[in-house]
Scaffold this motif. Sequence first.
Motif, PDB file in Angstrom:
ATOM      1  N   ALA A   1     -26.064 -36.179 -55.908  1.00  0.00           N
ATOM      2  CA  ALA A   1     -25.475 -35.118 -55.533  1.00  0.00           C
ATOM      3  C   ALA A   1     -25.092 -34.103 -56.653  1.00  0.00           C
TER       4      ALA A   1
ATOM      5  N   GLY B   1     -22.825 -32.214 -59.294  1.00  0.00           N
ATOM      6  CA  GLY B   1     -21.517 -32.377 -59.504  1.00  0.00           C
ATOM      7  C   GLY B   1     -20.565 -31.332 -58.902  1.00  0.00           C
ATOM      8  N   ALA B   2     -19.462 -32.107 -58.535  1.00  0.00           N
ATOM      9  CA  ALA B   2     -18.486 -31.440 -57.693  1.00  0.00           C
ATOM     10  C   ALA B   2     -17.865 -30.168 -58.659  1.00  0.00           C
TER      11      ALA B   2
ATOM     12  N   GLY C   1     -26.090 -36.005 -50.336  1.00  0.00           N
ATOM     13  CA  GLY C   1     -25.843 -35.626 -51.724  1.00  0.00           C
ATOM     14  C   GLY C   1     -26.634 -35.007 -52.205  1.00  0.00           C
TER      15      GLY C   1
ATOM     16  N   GLY D   1     -22.247 -31.267 -53.307  1.00  0.00           N
ATOM     17  CA  GLY D   1     -21.366 -32.464 -53.643  1.00  0.00           C
ATOM     18  C   GLY D   1     -19.920 -32.411 -53.438  1.00  0.00           C
TER      19      GLY D   1
ATOM     20  N   SER E   1     -20.478 -39.229 -55.315  1.00  0.00           N
ATOM     21  CA  SER E   1     -20.084 -37.874 -55.088  1.00  0.00           C
ATOM     22  C   SER E   1     -19.185 -37.688 -54.395  1.00  0.00           C
TER      23      SER E   1
ATOM     24  N   ALA F   1     -15.948 -39.834 -57.716  1.00  0.00           N
ATOM     25  CA  ALA F   1     -17.117 -40.038 -58.161  1.00  0.00           C
ATOM     26  C   ALA F   1     -17.522 -40.096 -59.471  1.00  0.00           C
ATOM     27  N   ASP F   2     -16.876 -39.475 -60.095  1.00  0.00           N
ATOM     28  CA  ASP F   2     -16.687 -39.333 -61.747  1.00  0.00           C
ATOM     29  C   ASP F   2     -15.718 -40.236 -62.477  1.00  0.00           C
TER      30      ASP F   2
END
Length: 714
Positions: free
Chosen positions: A27, A29-30, A179, A183, A254, A323-324
């Motif tokens: 996905a 990145g948000a 994804g 995201g 994600s 996710a990160d």
Amino acid sequence: MMQPNRPGITRRRCLGLGLGGLMLGGAAGASSVLASPTRRKLALLVGIQNYKYDTDDTTRPRLKGAHNDVQLQYDLLTGRFGFNPQDIVTLRNEQATRNGIERAFQTHLIEQAVSGDVVVFHFSGHGSRLFDASSDERSKDPQDRFDESLVCYDSNLNLDGVTEDIPDDTLDLLLRLLGQKTGLVTVVLDCCFSGTALRGEYDRSRIRSLGIGGKRLPSVEELAFQDRLRDRLKLTREAHHQLLSNPGTPPVASGALFSAGGREEAAMEIKRNGAWFGVLTYALTGALWGARSAESFVAVHRAVRQEVGVLTTRRQNTRLEVADGKSKGEGGIADQPCYFTQAQQEPAVGLVKQVSSRGLVTVGIGGLRDGVRDTILVGAASSGRPVRLRIVESHGPEAKAIVISGSPKPGMLVGEQVRALWRPRPLKMGAAPSVSPLVVQALKDQGILLDVSGQSDYWVGTREGTIGLFDRAGLPSTGTFGLPDELPAQSAERLARELHRLGARDALYSLINTSSGVRLEARAFHADGLQVDERGPLRTGENVVFELKNDDRRALHIGLIALDPSGQMISLYPNSYTPAAEQTPLRPGQVLRVGHASSPFKIVLERNERPSMSAGHPVTLQVLALASAVPFAGLHKLIRQNATPRTRGPVSLTDSQAAVTQIFEDLEGGSVAHSGPAGVDGEHILLDIDSWSAVMLDLEALDGGPPTTQAYQK
């Protein structure tokens, strides 16, 4: 009202199951996507409470609140977050088969979503486990021989045999495909993924799990479906299983995931306003209705954890996974607005859904607290005459109201204006037939009101040879059970103390008011400065610091009241008792720290034997932070009566009932609404919402050694 299902309309994307090794990859990145204009907001809401193979077998749990969960989410998304009803698909009961859910994922989410779209996926229903044929779970945990799964409408509910569950491997594949589009995905899973918390002592009809044991297996069709998804992803079965089994791969690749609990915990249903809800959904939607701005994921999760702590009689550790892997303040997903979108309206408690020809208004009340509905006035400003409504009947997520002024329209948000609360009263306790007559008599000797009408607040009952309290829903109240050889007098004394504690807790809980015009920020910190719930639970022997900030334009009078596991109510602030100190308010922008290193006292969590609790079991400490523009004169007087002239530290309030009554009366004296509308009797007090603020901090302490409780040191 909620829109009907539209099988041809797709929904937005979901986030992964972190607890069972579910991951979402590929996905965008948000953070980078969020900067782009949001094109659409899609949602897929699934609620299953009547299963195809449900029976009247009392050993099999039956759900009651999944449909109400879907209703709460739908009203929230359309009312506060600007989702178009045409972009929301709901699947209930027979619509939520394995094939139906997976088809909706593909046609409504994967095929429609594009970069920049916002997606919410919600599932309320049973969770279970399937035998881990691929061994990806065992590669991470040798003791884990199961895949977590969502139990679909057409699933086999037995603990053995082939079933139509959706395994976490399938969800991972679906989410990987989704994804690749966007995201900005939030998943809410209000179900269990393990039944290991079920040991027969709980009313299983209130727990969203089928239990454990046996050997449940995915269907042949499901395994073939997984292969087709892997082909689309150009991913071999071996590569996929290797990815799932890699301990270093984050459980969420994600977006963000809210889950009801860990693998070893049960997801609870609670009864509120005459209807059942999932605890996670009830707390989450309530927090988002009352948020004043685009609250971050981590801030909302903190509010949810606090709410769940006072809603349930047993610990349920809701989880947030991103996710990160970044925590608050690092600019990652945790700091993004919850649901990756800005709320469209001011804080509210619900919205007008329908206005009848007779003027009766149907109102969604997902943000209104339980226990304050029947005589609450709600209102909202409009372009013309202000709209004022009075609730006359309520059940579950909706209420009926009459119009006091203005012209309400469907879709109009409504906010709480006046809260009507029962005046504090002694709780009533009932006794189950299994309770010894000697214990019943000992309770009467303690002055406990034993009620036989069936309307008791709590019930004395037995569990595995011990005596303790059960709430109205039939759930045991954690920590209230003694030892098997306890004498009747000892049981009665202990239960009387627990009943007083629960009564005080319920009364203080009804005061929580985070959407008030009185702006107070309250937080708890570890001694090293890290905020509680960001680093983890407190430990015995650790100093805890409370921080209160006046975010208002007015000077505010502050109270900080703790309720410890022994049932003792304690004033942590004020802790200086001269007349001048009693009248000294907190100035605008000023920060008050209680229990910090330079204070004349510290608040320390200490070990103390509690035979009824197992080692390592979490113990909760509830602390209510109060703020008002007028002094808490009566409470100060009561504190003086319980303190010595030289006291400079926490003061135990020996009569918790009197303390709660005094707090209510102080708040009533500072409210202009106490005259009230016609029809409100003297058993209620009426409080203007903007006359006070109250925040409940629900803290847990763990200890790896002997049983624990909280204590205070000077």
